[in-house]
Design an enzyme around this catalytic site. Structure first.
Site: not given
Length: 555
Positions: A194, A341
């Site tokens: 997170q 990515d």
């Protein structure tokens, strides 16, 4: 879990006792009946063994193992349900049935949703695996690709207790002790971490990426589970063998779980792209960073996929796309150190000193290619543009792939077998149907191509397809193939050496190369113009809409 096993047995018995099932079952070949028995026996056995294992002990170490078994059994349940859904739903169905594609699409969609929900429930490693499946869009039906894409952005937030445990274990302090301010409400939640907003004691605004506290502990167990699931899947469906991907997946995940490695990757990326004054990589604050916590300068910007907001703020989509393809093309074909990515959440757009700047985030996973691989790929792209099949075959062989036509189609996402191959910004309806046929009927050929190519090229293909999808979101404002082709073939022209004479000798080749790109652009422009006119007259389908849909299938 025991209840589920009982329900499965009851359903199996009920089906066997029904007249319809009994008649159809006994009309099956012995192979078909054997496959069905595999599904049922595997589900019952796995459910029973897992239930026994979970209830066998209260020891803390076994509880941790039991957590992994819960994920295993959940995955087995979903895998079995998906297999049975396909098998039972298509009983007696023929591909000649006019509703066949519609029925298959419905099955694909509900099975993809089951897979997505299971990944979200299991979390961590499974979400990363789901994200990896999206990159296999050459193989998966479009329903899977579109459904699993949510895993790139929508991941489960964890409670604050875990956050404080990580800081206590790694720093011996709470976040409030280290930072001047720390907002415990995450601004982003990814598969392994997170991100929080904070301010340092010196008043600098920073982004704090905190890893989920149990990921490294459960990594080995989850990898073993996924390996088992892949082997069972291969047992059911021999042509769907992805066990060869697991080693690459495990290595990639270990890279991403090391935030020190991510920080170093970011610094190398910034150095490699330093000559592009429109690229920014957030600076790492090493005094706050360790393996599970990464702190960087806080950057505000617009997600590159937020087309409406970009237009509203006056950004040029042409400028953004040119910079996007030039940047990642440079990494792929020049430096060999490639962001693996670059999905929309990892590229932000902002204004800096009056010019449009791209901010590249999340440097956990990079792929390194050798000079030999880059040179072969460069010559291969050059041969594609010049339609030189002999050279395509030669350089495909040097990349380890026997089927050079399939390699060209996988890399460029354009058909080669059905036409005199040209790089195109969009495909016509016949070519779109052909690509769908390739993905369906020649599934094993595509898998074979992916298995043969160097492992490094798998993530390169993923990179190319991801930035192509961003371009489609923007309406394809540039001739992206021309940009990539120039970047890809730059190295092949450089191999002729230096000096005035050598430059003079290579100049005609460059002219011929550019002439081919120009011809492709003109032909594509007029073809699309004619098709647009025919569409408005009701004489042709909306090819642009078709190609946008195809782009998402193959991204």
């Amino acid at each position: 879990m025991t209840k589920w096993t009982v329900r499965l047995i009851q359903k199996y018995i009920a089906m066997r006792s029904s007249r319809r099932y009994s008649r159809e079952y006994h009309n099956f070949s012995e192979n078909a009946r054997s496959r069905y028995r595999k599904y049922v026996i595997t589900g019952i056995t796995t459910g029973g063994l897992a239930a026994v294992a979970i209830g066998s002990s209260d020891d803390k170490n076994v509880v941790l193992t039991a957590s992994g078994l819960v994920r295993l059994v959940r995955s087995m349940k979903v895998g079995l349900t998906i297999s049975l859904d396909y098998y039972i739903s298509m009983l007696g169905q023929s591909e000649d049935d006019p509703n066949y594609k519609s029925k298959m699409s419905q099955i694909h969609l509900r099975c993809a949703e089951r897979l997505r929900d299971a990944c979200l429930q299991n979390g961590g490693t499974y979400i990363k695996l789901g994200q990896g499946l999206v990159s296999l869009s050459h193989i998966l039906p479009r329903e899977y690709v579109s459904t699993l894409k949510v895993l790139q952005d929508k991941c489960l937030c964890r409670n604050n207790e875990e956050l404080y445990e990580v800081f206590k274990e790694d720093f011996g302090k709470s976040p409030e002790d280290i930072f001047e301010t720390f907002d415990c409400n995450p601004i982003a939640a990814a598969s392994i971490a997170q991100v929080f907003e904070a301010t340092t004691k010196q008043g600098k605004k920073v982004a704090v990426k905190v890893q989920y506290n149990d990921l490294q502990k459960r990594l080995n167990g989850d990898i073993m589970t996924i390996n088992l699931l892949l082997k069972i899947g291969t047992w059911f469906h021999p042509k769907v063998d992805f066990t060869w991907i697991l080693n690459d997946f495990e290595e990639a995940l270990k890279q991403e779980l090391d935030f020190v490695n991510e920080g170093r990757n970011g610094e190398r990326c910034a150095k490699d792209l330093s000559h592009f004054n429109y690229i920014h990589v957030p600076r790492v604050l090493w005094e706050y960073t360790n393996t599970r916590v990464l702190v960087t300068e806080f950057i505000e910007g617009i997600k590159i996929s937020d087309t409406a907001k970009l237009k509203k703020e006056g950004f040029s989509l042409v400028d953004i796309n040119y910079k996007l393809f030039e940047t990642f093309g440079y990494q792929i074909f020049q430096t060999g150190f490639v962001h693996a990515d670059p999905h929309p959440g990892n590229v932000l757009v902002r204004k800096c000193n009056g010019q449009t700047e791209l901010v590249i985030l999340d440097h956990g996973l990079y792929q390194t290619t050798t000079k030999e691989e880059r040179m072969a790929l460069s010559h291969f792209w050059k041969a594609i543009v010049l339609a030189n099949h002999d050279n395509m075959k030669t350089y495909s062989k040097s990349l380890g792939v026997d089927d050079y036509i399939m390699l060209a189609e996988v890399i460029t996402q354009s058909p080669l077998r059905s036409t005199n191959f040209k790089l195109k910004q969009k495909l016509n309806k016949d070519e779109e149907d052909y690509m769908a046929k390739v993905a369906g009927e020649r599934f094993d050929m595509i898998v074979n191509c992916l298995q043969q190519m160097p492992r490094s090229l798998l993530l390169i293909v993923r990179n190319l397809n991801t930035i192509r999808a961003i371009s489609y979101d923007h309406g394809c404002p540039i001739d992206r193939y021309a940009v990539l082709a120039r970047m890809a073939t730059k190295a092949s022209f450089q191999t002729h050496g230096k000096g005035i004479l050598k430059k003079a000798l290579v100049y005609p080749q460059k002219v011929w190369f550019e002439t081919n790109l120009f011809i492709i652009r003109i032909v594509t422009f007029w073809r699309m113009l004619i098709l647009d006119v025919l569409h408005k007259m009701g004489l042709a389908p909306d090819v642009r809409a078709i190609m946008k849909e195809v782009a998402y299938e193959f991204q």
